[in-house]
Design an enzyme around this catalytic site. Structure first.
Site, short mmCIF file in Angstrom:
data_model
loop_
_atom_site.label_atom_id
_atom_site.label_comp_id
_atom_site.label_asym_id
_atom_site.label_seq_id
_atom_site.Cartn_x
_atom_site.Cartn_y
_atom_site.Cartn_z
NE ARG A 257 39.34 61.41 40.74
CZ ARG A 257 40.19 62.32 41.25
NH1 ARG A 257 40.48 63.28 40.83
NH2 ARG A 257 40.92 61.75 42.45
NE ARG B 255 11.08 61.58 20.16
CZ ARG B 255 12.22 62.45 19.82
NH1 ARG B 255 13.28 61.90 19.28
NH2 ARG B 255 12.04 63.64 20.24
CD GLU C 12 19.15 54.83 35.31
OE1 GLU C 12 18.17 54.95 34.70
OE2 GLU C 12 20.11 53.89 35.22
NE ARG D 90 23.10 55.27 26.16
CZ ARG D 90 23.26 55.98 26.96
NH1 ARG D 90 23.12 55.54 28.41
NH2 ARG D 90 23.21 57.36 26.97
#
Length: 269
Positions: A110, A150, A3, A259
């Protein structure tokens, strides 16, 4: 997945090592990790000098002396190593860049990629990313405005790269914990005071994590003492069943929008 703090750590260390160095050889073991043919990729890179390395969100941008750019996203499982064939990890390398006496190995690509861009295609690729949480002009007022209207959950909003760039699973959980907020709280249910705490927590966690080298443990080079230093400082992430440092409740693991998510049910509200 690396991150913001991990990629910022990579950026700072790689820039110090590679800026000004010329690529003398390019090896590609996995063509799916690049976006052009292997021949064109090598042609564009061989002989080019790394001018500087920047970060945008979870990406690194390698500025080449030719005016082209390399855009790196490590995704899940990706990492890098700078060294030589004697000390390099015994892992498959998807791409290797050789400089004078050292090599930059891209490992575990990958899902990740190293793409070649010109200025316009690079801008197009990054155009929909949200603001950087630690940039100077992203203050409390800008954060409050960003959150207006939001309605999603706190966790999903923090990891949304279109809202703020660079935050993922680990730091969204750490930020929620720092702010005393449950990760499944609705954004439209947060008070102004809670949004203010959220902003302070975001800046504090990301700054501290960057200074400590992020939580990814694979060293960037032999003798690297910085990378992964934050791993021992995580307060909820990957600490399921362990005691909360504040209230001594047991850390809980759950899933939010597929998640994995960690929080303390005792002091996060």
């Amino acid at each position: 997945m690396p991150e913001l703090p991990e990629m910022e750590t990579y950026k700072q260390q790689l820039h110090a090592i590679l800026a000004g160095k010329r690529i003398i050889q390019t090896e590609i073991q996995r063509e799916k990790s690049i976006n052009v043919t292997a021949d064109l990729f090598k042609q564009e890179l061989n002989g080019a000098v790394i001018v500087k390395i920047e970060r945008r969100a979870k990406h690194l941008i390698f500025h080449l002396s030719t005016g082209k750019f390399l855009l790196l996203h490590l995704m899940l499982g990706g990492w890098m190593y700078v060294g030589n064939d004697q000390d390099a990890p015994n892992r498959t390398k998807q791409i290797t860049l050789t400089f004078d006496s050292i090599r930059l190995y891209f490992i575990g690509l990958r899902l990740g990629y190293l793409h070649l861009h010109n200025k316009q295609t690079l801008e197009d690729e990054l155009a929909d990313l949200g603001p950087e949480p630690l940039q100077d002009n992203f203050n409390r007022e800008a954060f409050q405005q960003l959150l207006e209207g939001r309605r999603g959950m706190l966790k999903t909003t923090l990891v949304n790269q279109h809202v703020t760039a660079g935050i993922g699973n680990c730091y969204s959980d750490e930020i929620c914990y720092e702010a005393y907020l449950l990760p499944d709280r609705g954004m439209d249910m947060l008070s102004e005071e809670e949004k203010d705490k959220l902003y302070s927590a975001m800046v504090s966690v990301l700054t501290n994590a960057t200074q400590l080298g992020g939580y990814m443990e694979n060293p960037l080079f032999q003798g690297d003492q910085l990378t992964g230093g934050y791993n021992d400082h995580c307060l909820v992430y990957d600490r399921e069943g362990m005691e909360c440092n504040r209230c001594h409740s047991k850390i809980v693991k759950t899933e939010i929008s597929s998640r994995k998510t960690f929080f303390c049910p005792g002091c996060q509200k």
